[in-house]
Design a protein around this motif. Structure first.
Motif, PDB file in Angstrom:
ATOM      1  N   LEU A 171      51.800  33.270  44.492  1.00  0.00           N
ATOM      2  CA  LEU A 171      51.581  34.144  43.872  1.00  0.00           C
ATOM      3  C   LEU A 171      51.758  34.116  42.193  1.00  0.00           C
ATOM      4  O   LEU A 171      52.695  34.460  41.641  1.00  0.00           O
ATOM      5  N   PRO A 172      50.902  32.890  41.648  1.00  0.00           N
ATOM      6  CA  PRO A 172      51.487  32.576  40.409  1.00  0.00           C
ATOM      7  C   PRO A 172      51.044  33.260  39.100  1.00  0.00           C
ATOM      8  O   PRO A 172      51.653  33.395  38.249  1.00  0.00           O
ATOM      9  N   LYS A 173      50.252  34.350  39.592  1.00  0.00           N
ATOM     10  CA  LYS A 173      49.603  35.186  38.516  1.00  0.00           C
ATOM     11  C   LYS A 173      50.550  36.251  37.762  1.00  0.00           C
ATOM     12  O   LYS A 173      51.092  36.783  38.766  1.00  0.00           O
ATOM     13  N   GLU A 174      50.465  36.457  36.660  1.00  0.00           N
ATOM     14  CA  GLU A 174      51.439  37.756  36.147  1.00  0.00           C
ATOM     15  C   GLU A 174      50.437  39.008  36.709  1.00  0.00           C
ATOM     16  O   GLU A 174      51.411  40.030  36.987  1.00  0.00           O
ATOM     17  N   MET A 175      49.403  39.203  37.056  1.00  0.00           N
ATOM     18  CA  MET A 175      48.830  40.297  37.395  1.00  0.00           C
ATOM     19  C   MET A 175      47.590  40.148  38.099  1.00  0.00           C
ATOM     20  O   MET A 175      46.803  38.982  37.909  1.00  0.00           O
ATOM     21  N   TYR A 176      47.340  40.667  39.061  1.00  0.00           N
ATOM     22  CA  TYR A 176      46.210  40.804  40.136  1.00  0.00           C
ATOM     23  C   TYR A 176      45.272  41.870  40.230  1.00  0.00           C
ATOM     24  O   TYR A 176      45.920  43.055  40.118  1.00  0.00           O
ATOM     25  N   THR A 177      43.848  41.725  40.034  1.00  0.00           N
ATOM     26  CA  THR A 177      43.196  43.045  40.104  1.00  0.00           C
ATOM     27  C   THR A 177      43.076  43.300  41.640  1.00  0.00           C
ATOM     28  O   THR A 177      43.124  42.378  42.327  1.00  0.00           O
ATOM     29  N   LYS A 178      42.547  44.580  41.670  1.00  0.00           N
ATOM     30  CA  LYS A 178      42.291  45.063  43.025  1.00  0.00           C
ATOM     31  C   LYS A 178      41.024  44.186  43.773  1.00  0.00           C
ATOM     32  O   LYS A 178      41.284  43.726  45.136  1.00  0.00           O
ATOM     33  N   SER A 179      40.042  43.809  43.086  1.00  0.00           N
ATOM     34  CA  SER A 179      39.081  43.008  43.611  1.00  0.00           C
ATOM     35  C   SER A 179      39.602  41.431  44.183  1.00  0.00           C
ATOM     36  O   SER A 179      39.256  40.977  45.228  1.00  0.00           O
ATOM     37  N   GLU A 180      40.622  41.175  43.178  1.00  0.00           N
ATOM     38  CA  GLU A 180      41.072  39.808  43.685  1.00  0.00           C
ATOM     39  C   GLU A 180      42.051  39.847  44.742  1.00  0.00           C
ATOM     40  O   GLU A 180      41.756  38.906  45.775  1.00  0.00           O
ATOM     41  N   VAL A 181      42.693  40.943  44.838  1.00  0.00           N
ATOM     42  CA  VAL A 181      43.496  41.267  46.168  1.00  0.00           C
ATOM     43  C   VAL A 181      42.756  41.188  47.270  1.00  0.00           C
ATOM     44  O   VAL A 181      42.716  40.290  48.256  1.00  0.00           O
ATOM     45  N   CYS A 182      41.684  41.993  47.115  1.00  0.00           N
ATOM     46  CA  CYS A 182      40.644  42.174  48.380  1.00  0.00           C
ATOM     47  C   CYS A 182      39.992  40.716  48.837  1.00  0.00           C
ATOM     48  O   CYS A 182      39.999  40.474  50.020  1.00  0.00           O
ATOM     49  N   SER A 183      39.555  39.883  47.614  1.00  0.00           N
ATOM     50  CA  SER A 183      39.082  38.672  47.908  1.00  0.00           C
ATOM     51  C   SER A 183      40.107  37.896  48.685  1.00  0.00           C
ATOM     52  O   SER A 183      39.762  37.043  49.612  1.00  0.00           O
ATOM     53  N   ILE A 184      41.419  37.875  48.184  1.00  0.00           N
ATOM     54  CA  ILE A 184      42.297  36.969  48.844  1.00  0.00           C
ATOM     55  C   ILE A 184      42.514  37.374  50.221  1.00  0.00           C
ATOM     56  O   ILE A 184      42.474  36.551  51.346  1.00  0.00           O
ATOM     57  N   LEU A 185      42.642  38.575  50.560  1.00  0.00           N
ATOM     58  CA  LEU A 185      42.944  39.107  51.942  1.00  0.00           C
ATOM     59  C   LEU A 185      41.444  39.299  52.713  1.00  0.00           C
ATOM     60  O   LEU A 185      41.774  39.556  53.953  1.00  0.00           O
ATOM     61  N   ASN A 186      40.518  39.031  52.095  1.00  0.00           N
ATOM     62  CA  ASN A 186      39.164  39.104  52.777  1.00  0.00           C
ATOM     63  C   ASN A 186      39.033  40.274  53.464  1.00  0.00           C
ATOM     64  O   ASN A 186      38.775  40.618  54.569  1.00  0.00           O
ATOM     65  N   ILE A 187      39.225  41.528  52.675  1.00  0.00           N
ATOM     66  CA  ILE A 187      39.084  42.923  53.080  1.00  0.00           C
ATOM     67  C   ILE A 187      38.165  43.611  51.929  1.00  0.00           C
ATOM     68  O   ILE A 187      38.181  43.085  50.787  1.00  0.00           O
ATOM     69  N   ASP A 188      37.788  44.631  52.549  1.00  0.00           N
ATOM     70  CA  ASP A 188      37.147  45.494  51.343  1.00  0.00           C
ATOM     71  C   ASP A 188      37.887  46.604  50.686  1.00  0.00           C
ATOM     72  O   ASP A 188      39.091  46.858  51.299  1.00  0.00           O
ATOM     73  N   GLU A 189      37.611  47.391  49.627  1.00  0.00           N
ATOM     74  CA  GLU A 189      38.532  48.134  48.905  1.00  0.00           C
ATOM     75  C   GLU A 189      38.749  49.319  49.624  1.00  0.00           C
ATOM     76  O   GLU A 189      39.979  49.616  49.851  1.00  0.00           O
TER      77      GLU A 189
END
Ligand code: ADP
Ligand code: NG1
Ligand code: MG
Length: 487
Positions: free
Chosen positions: A300-318
């Motif tokens: 989790l190196p980043k200071e901030m994650y956007t919603k779409s980034e989280v979705c893409s890492i978790l491989n799920i939609d919003e």
């Protein structure tokens, strides 16, 4: 409910102590309802000594109950109604015909702030659900609360728990302390916050003279003797924060959930979608807390994650993300701080373990001795213990301020003023206002309290010194919930 039988069954005490508060509350009750109360329920507030914002991540916490409480006078009615009154006239009267638990609608006012009686409704709704809507009696309740509200001392949970316990007692429902603490934690979530259960656990499982090390799944409280040579002092920052009125609290809860899900992607281990706490993630990954800290830096190196980034890492939609991990008041958020929150949680969990171990034993020249009595511990060893505990509290505050971002300028000011006297303190409860808790050597307590009055309340807040007494007090661990039955 007795206070001496640990985690076991709840037993009411026959009779009620004779004191001015009980007499005044009985008189208010009689004047309002034309009858005397037949039982009283008392639930204490709490101060959390260490382990902040980690209960909902599944990690142990270390609170103790306060003397300040919510006291409720109660009586049964033959109709199916709730008649609710409060000794403080700023809390308006409220009556409600109770039907099915599904029908109890708990909505805030037009500004999103909960009505005071919503907390009572949470307790009634949870109780009604527990008895499958098989209500026998309605209930009259008259509330007298002396826990400073919205101040991190758990006035909300004392109110929810008092209502739930009084309601269930009216129905003759038998629950042990573990069951009712669990039920009250679930009930309070109807207010909208996704709390972890610490406040309700200590409300029921507290014992006099010791703090409690609270562990989860299964819920358990283990007494921890605090060093006798120091006292805990609570000081109010004069800033209030109602946790259900904003999404600050839930935002932290869901950031931790998202961090847990992303950390799980570091391995091939399978975890079903219900795995949402950082502690569950740690168990599945089979790592130590220190290894989890390292993993956060790697994964989790980043200071901030956007919603779409989280979705893409978790491989799920919003939509899936909203449904599985977010709450109604956080589903619109687009940015999340995951590294900072997860680091706080793992490091705070480590501090709790350190704190507990330091309380129960201290090592003198290689020998282990207990620090909670006059059993051979040298003064030097005790001083080291207090310094060590103070440092842990200090790091906890810094982490809450910098990583968790839940402090307040007044809380930070109290912490800074205390440091000048070499007293370490930290914000307690959820934060964004409320109180600090300080660990102060007994021989410095009076001087410390006087110094806070001068330097904070008088100088900074413009309060007369004589009035500052209301905002700062030394405290020792108190009893948990009690029912006094006078029928
Ligand atoms: P806390 O940190 O004290 O638990 P919360 O924000 O969770 O703070 O809850 C505070 C709210 O609980 C208050 O705004 C009020 O609605 C309710 N409350 C607390 N004490 C009382 C009381 N004595 N009478 C009525 N409502 C109370
Ligand atoms: P307060 O600030 O007393 O409402 C809240 C939560 C606790 C815990 C602490 C932070 C509820 C009812 N209480 O306490 O579970 O998470 O914050 O450690 O949600
Ligand atoms: Mg609360």
């Amino acid at each position: 409910m007795t206070t001496t039988n640990g985690n076991s069954d709840t037993v009411p005490i026959k009779g009620v102590p004779c004191n001015n508060r009980i007499e005044a509350l009985s008189k208010h009750f009689y004047d309002e309802f034309g009858c005397k109360p037949t039982y009283f329920v008392r639930i204490p507030g709490r101060v959390n000594i260490i382990g902040e914002h980690i209960d909902y991540c599944g990690y142990p916490v270390l609170p103790m109950a306060l003397e300040q409480d919510i006291l409720v006078a109660a009586d049964l009615t033959k109709d199916s109604k709730l008649y609710l009154r409060n000794i403080n006239s700023k809390y308006e009267k409220f009556d409600l015909k109770i039907n099915l638990f599904e029908d109890i609608d708990i909505k805030p006012d037009s500004n999103g702030k909960p009505f005071w009686y919503n907390y009572v409704l949470c307790g009634i709704k949870g109780g009604l659900e527990f008895i499958n809507n098989e209500m026998i009696h309605g209930i009259r309740l008259f509330v007298d609360g002396i826990i400073p509200p919205a101040s991190g001392l758990s006035s909300s949970s004392a109110l929810v728990s008092a209502a739930c316990l009084a309601f269930l007692y009216a129905q003759g429902a038998g629950l042990n302390k573990i069951e009712i603490a669990t039920l009250c934690a679930k009930s309070e979530r109807y207010i909208g916050t996704q709390g972890g259960g610490m406040d309700q656990a200590i409300a029921f499982l507290a014992e006099k003279y010791s703090a409690q090390y609270i562990t989860w799944q299964p819920l358990k409280a283990t007494p921890v003797a605090l060093p006798e040579e120091a006292s805990f002092v609570v000081a109010h920052s004069l800033a209030e924060a109602n946790k259900a009125a904003t999404n600050d609290y839930n935002r932290r809860v869901i950031e931790c959930r998202l961090a847990a899900r992303i950390l799980l992607t570091s391995s091939d281990a399978t975890a079903n979608q219900k795995v949402i706490t950082l502690c569950q993630a740690q168990n599945i990954l089979g790592k130590t807390l220190n290894e989890m800290v390292d993993l956060v830096h790697d994964f989790l190196p980043k200071e901030m994650y956007t919603k779409s980034e989280v979705c893409s890492i978790l491989n799920i939609d919003e939509n899936t993300m909203n449904n599985l991990y977010l709450t109604p008041n956080t589903s619109h958020l687009n940015e999340f701080k995951l590294k900072q929150r997860a680091l706080h949680v793992f490091e705070e969990a480590l501090r709790v373990e350190d704190f507990r171990k330091t309380c129960t034993q201290t090592t003198v020249n290689g020998k282990t001795a207990h620090s909670n009595g006059s059993n051979g511990v040298t003064k030097d060893a005790t001083e080291t213990t207090i310094v060590k505990l103070g440092k842990l509290m200090c790091s906890s505050h810094d982490s809450l301020k910098n990583l968790y971002e839940c402090s307040h300028e007044n809380l930070d000011r109290l912490v800074d003023i205390s440091r000048k006297m070499n007293v370490h303190c930290r914000l307690t409860g959820a934060g964004w206002g409320g109180c600090v808790v300080a660990l102060c050597p007994n021989d410095k307590v009076n001087e410390y309290i006087e110094m806070l009055k001068d330097e904070f309340y008088v100088k900074h807040c413009d309060i007369e010194k004589s009035k500052a007494n209301a905002y700062v007090f030394a405290t020792t661990p108190n009893y948990g919930a009690i029912i006094y039955d006078i029928r």
